[in-house]
Scaffold this motif. Structure first.
Motif, PDB file in Angstrom:
ATOM      1  N   SER A 133      -7.167   9.379   4.283  1.00  0.00           N
ATOM      2  CA  SER A 133      -6.586   9.211   2.954  1.00  0.00           C
ATOM      3  C   SER A 133      -7.576   9.723   1.919  1.00  0.00           C
ATOM      4  O   SER A 133      -8.762   9.942   2.208  1.00  0.00           O
ATOM      5  CB  SER A 133      -6.280   7.733   2.700  1.00  0.00           C
ATOM      6  OG  SER A 133      -7.498   7.016   2.551  1.00  0.00           O
ATOM      7  N   GLU A 162      -4.125   2.395   1.681  1.00  0.00           N
ATOM      8  CA  GLU A 162      -3.692   3.594   2.397  1.00  0.00           C
ATOM      9  C   GLU A 162      -4.310   3.656   3.781  1.00  0.00           C
ATOM     10  O   GLU A 162      -3.727   4.193   4.717  1.00  0.00           O
ATOM     11  CB  GLU A 162      -4.083   4.843   1.607  1.00  0.00           C
ATOM     12  CG  GLU A 162      -3.327   4.991   0.298  1.00  0.00           C
ATOM     13  CD  GLU A 162      -3.762   6.249  -0.424  1.00  0.00           C
ATOM     14  OE1 GLU A 162      -4.286   7.152   0.240  1.00  0.00           O
ATOM     15  OE2 GLU A 162      -3.560   6.336  -1.649  1.00  0.00           O
ATOM     16  N   PRO A 200      -1.225   7.726   9.402  1.00  0.00           N
ATOM     17  CA  PRO A 200      -0.761   8.926   8.708  1.00  0.00           C
ATOM     18  C   PRO A 200       0.591   9.377   9.233  1.00  0.00           C
ATOM     19  O   PRO A 200       0.826   9.390  10.439  1.00  0.00           O
ATOM     20  CB  PRO A 200      -1.864   9.963   9.044  1.00  0.00           C
ATOM     21  CG  PRO A 200      -3.072   9.133   9.305  1.00  0.00           C
ATOM     22  CD  PRO A 200      -2.560   7.872   9.955  1.00  0.00           C
TER      23      PRO A 200
END
Length: 244
Positions: free
Chosen positions: A175, A234, A239
């Motif tokens: 991130s 995050e 991902p």
């Protein structure tokens, strides 16, 4: 032989981009390592100090020195470990030009870590792990780039007509906050190296202090995205796009 068995996500070893699982540690600060206990004792030290590892890379057998700044790492559970990851790059080829070319580098790619020489846009990939890929299907090339987390992938590339050898380490996409931490780590290790050369003392903030600064900056801008416990929210997510 003392080999690297595990690398913790968010650790100095991770942010260095220079260590991989199965690399062999030859010596630490110039002192040969004979046992695992000796290696562990020599790696440990005061936060903010440097430690230099001379290693033998696991794939090509090349020797290099990796300098780390001793810091506390974030918990490695922040990212869900995957069986297969890549470098976060996209390669493409055509019938007219079957030589694979890097056409995209994804945000957070491990090849963007500031401490390493990584892949660049328009690099032409000649070989992956010693195998010529100039005339094979590009999908096979992409598959060869992938492998276990923190494992090595060696690439021969051509950049502006000049051949280069790249010794890279596979990893998940980072991130923006994690990439900022990697950049902050690189800045601090360079400050410590400069102070060491000048033989001057220097106060080095810990990685937690760096994260606190990032949090304060985010709150000041009204864009605080941190999760409970001061951990980037995050970083708790897997991902959505797999590293290629």
């Amino acid at each position: 032989k003392t080999r690297v068995a595990y690398i913790q996500f968010g650790s100095p070893a991770h942010f260095s981009g220079g260590l991989a699982v199965e690399d062999t540690i030859l010596d630490i600060d110039g002192i040969p390592c004979c046992t695992l206990q000796q290696a562990a004792e020599r790696i440990m030290g005061a936060a903010g100090t440097l430690v230099r590892l001379r290693i033998r890379r696991c794939r090509d057998g090349g020797i290099q020195t990796v300098t780390l700044l001793r810091q506390v790492a974030f918990p490695s559970v922040l990212y869900q470990e995957k069986d297969v990851v890549g470098l976060g790059v996209v390669v493409s080829a055509s019938k007219r030009d079957p030589h694979p070319r890097v056409v995209e580098i994804m945000p957070g790619s491990s090849t963007l870590l500031p401490a390493i020489e990584g892949v660049k846009l328009h690099d032409r990939v000649s070989a992956v792990n010693g195998k010529d890929v100039r005339n094979i299907d590009v999908a096979k090339t992409a598959k060869m780039i992938k492998g276990p987390r923190f494992s090595r992938v060696d690439m021969q590339i051509e950049r502006d007509g000049v051949p280069h050898s790249l010794f890279l380490v596979r990893g998940e996409l980072l991130s923006g906050e994690w990439m900022a931490l990697a950049e902050a780590y690189e800045k601090e290790i360079n400050r410590v190296k400069a102070a060491e050369e000048a033989k001057k003392p220097i106060a080095v903030p810990t990685v937690y202090q760096v994260m606190t600064t990032l949090q304060d900056d985010a709150k000041a801008s009204g864009e605080d995205k941190k999760g409970p416990g001061g951990v980037p929210s995050e970083a708790r997510k897997v991902p959505s796009t797999a590293a290629r």
